[in-house]
Scaffold this active site. Structure first.
Site, PDB file in Angstrom:
ATOM      1  N   THR A 236      -2.419  -8.100 -10.483  1.00 24.26           N
ATOM      2  CA  THR A 236      -3.203  -9.477 -10.512  1.00 24.26           C
ATOM      3  C   THR A 236      -4.722  -9.500 -10.471  1.00 24.26           C
ATOM      4  O   THR A 236      -5.191  -8.887  -9.615  1.00 24.26           O
ATOM      5  CB  THR A 236      -2.435 -10.484  -9.742  1.00 24.26           C
ATOM      6  OG1 THR A 236      -1.218 -10.501  -9.748  1.00 24.26           O
ATOM      7  CG2 THR A 236      -3.266 -11.957  -9.941  1.00 24.26           C
ATOM      8  N   CYS A 323     -21.928   7.571   1.939  1.00 26.36           N
ATOM      9  CA  CYS A 323     -20.773   8.391   2.346  1.00 26.36           C
ATOM     10  C   CYS A 323     -21.085   9.472   3.409  1.00 26.36           C
ATOM     11  O   CYS A 323     -20.418   9.844   4.239  1.00 26.36           O
ATOM     12  CB  CYS A 323     -20.161   8.732   1.315  1.00 26.36           C
ATOM     13  SG  CYS A 323     -20.303   7.932  -0.221  1.00 26.36           S
TER      14      CYS A 323
END
Ligand SMILES: *Cc1c(COP(=O)(O)O)cnc(C)c1O
Length: 394
Positions: A236, A323
């Site tokens: 969705t 990161c």
């Protein structure tokens, strides 16, 4: 607080938040439902798709919404790899300075029998087109080269790369997460076949992005399930996020020239003043770089210590990619432009946004040299450099 980590993420624009709010409230429909609430959601979804397409000169049916830059990168590369498997073409070309979302996907493909060429960059952080041409083989299925680098801000010659790939009939994918909303992007003029973008890098919400795929380019799904996004990306739709993305992009494109003119003044002041610090060096090309990016190495210090002291002074900065911070490995990008390990460790990345002011920049210019000096005084490595027991490399 002075926020200078806009390549990591950006503050959401108030106008973007306002555009999203109805979708957390009364407009909670599922775009796949046939009732009027669902159909209104579907309308907004398609409106957002058209807005994103218009911003990069694509067609609405060429835009697929995803959960962000990482998913878009994975989807583009894995999809072309699957195509390559069918055609027995198992060679991919990329660069040594890509984001980990690209590099780690490439490593996975290498484990799976693909051959990946990692192009070097010149000392200014830009690839050589001659190298690219030389690397192309009859079994090359994909060229994946980022538009603008998230650490050093360098901008690749995208239009020329697009032209080369078109001549050779090879799909060209660009991770444009740092470019979209910051630089003009025209997928048609630049011959781009696939492009990834992410809302939170241009004052939109986190967790939503898009992948542009030129009509006729094969696209396989990464996530299976429902028929959303023309059967290519199940789940969705994150409608609030998608509306936020489209709104943020529209604002960014409209304000681009004005914002960049302001950012360049602040960027250049930072570069000019901070490189006056002895034994410091700018990373990445002086001019072919994002308007908001400053990345400097200081010899004899640890970038992490610099960050912590800057944080104490109310300044949010970074030493490289989000990161890598926290890990002890130096940045792969700084190593690729030829910085030795010990120099790469002493890096500072300051990335600006439209919310920064010259007043803030002036404060940073005063504080950074003091902290660098303080850290050098405590550093045994700096001591050796000063005594001549170790040679300065910058
Ligand atoms: C931030 C970034 C990504 C990852 O995007 P997310 O939306 O955070 O997943 C990928 N590539 C580049 C160049 C980035 O700067």
């Amino acid at each position: 607080m002075i926020y200078l980590d806009n390549a990591g993420t950006t503050k959401m624009d108030d106008k973007v938040k306002a555009a999203m709010l109805p979708f957390f409230d009364e407009e909670y429909g599922n775009a796949s439902s046939l009732h009027s609430l669902g159909q209104r959601a579907k309308e907004q979804l398609e409106k957002a798709r058209a807005m994103v397409a218009a911003a990069i000169n694509a067609q609405p049916y060429e835009i697929y919404f995803t959960s962000g830059g990482s998913e878009s990168d994975n989807m583009a590369i894995m999809s072309m790899a699957r195509m390559g498997k069918f055609n027995n073409k198992k060679h991919i070309i990329t660069t040594k300075i890509e984001h980990h979302a690209v590099l780690h996907t490439m490593q996975k493909l290498e484990d799976d029998g693909f051959e990946v060429t990692y192009l070097d960059v010149k000392p200014n952080g830009i690839i050589s087109l001659a190298d690219l041409k030389k690397a192309i083989r009859p079994d090359t299925i994909l060229v994946a080269i980022m538009y603008a680098n998230n650490e050093i801000g360098t901008i690749q010659p995208i239009e020329q790369i697009g032209k080369i790939c078109k001549q050779k009939h090879i799909t060209f994918f660009t991770d444009a997460v740092q470019a979209v909303g910051h630089l003009p992007v025209d997928v048609k003029a630049q011959n781009i076949d696939m492009l990834s973008l992410s809302a939170h890098k241009f004052h939109g919400p986190k967790g939503v992005g898009a992948l542009y795929v030129k009509r006729g380019t094969p696209l396989f799904s990464l996530i299976e399930g429902g028929a959303q996004e023309s059967n290519r990306r199940a789940g969705t739709e994150n409608l609030a996020g998608i509306v936020g993305l489209a709104t943020a992009l529209q604002i960014a494109v409209k304000e681009m020239d004005k914002t960049n003119a302001k950012l360049i003044k602040m960027r250049d002041k930072l570069i000019n003043e901070l490189t006056k610090i002895p034994h410091s060096i700018l990373n990445g090309d002086r001019n072919i770089r994002l308007a908001n990016n400053v990345n400097i190495c200081f010899e004899g210090i640890e970038g992490e210590s610099l960050l912590l002291l800057l944080d104490d002074a109310g300044i949010c900065a970074s030493s490289g990619s989000a990161c890598t911070s926290g890990s002890l490995d130096p940045s792969h990008v700084l190593l690729a432009i030829g910085r030795p390990h010990e120099v790469a460790h002493g890096s500072l990345r300051l990335t600006l946004s439209k919310y920064n002011t010259m007043e803030e920049i002036n404060k940073v210019i005063k504080i950074v040299p003091k902290i660098v000096d303080y850290l050098r005084k405590m550093s045994p490595v700096w001591d050796e450099l000063e005594k001549g027991e170790r040679k300065h490399v910058i």
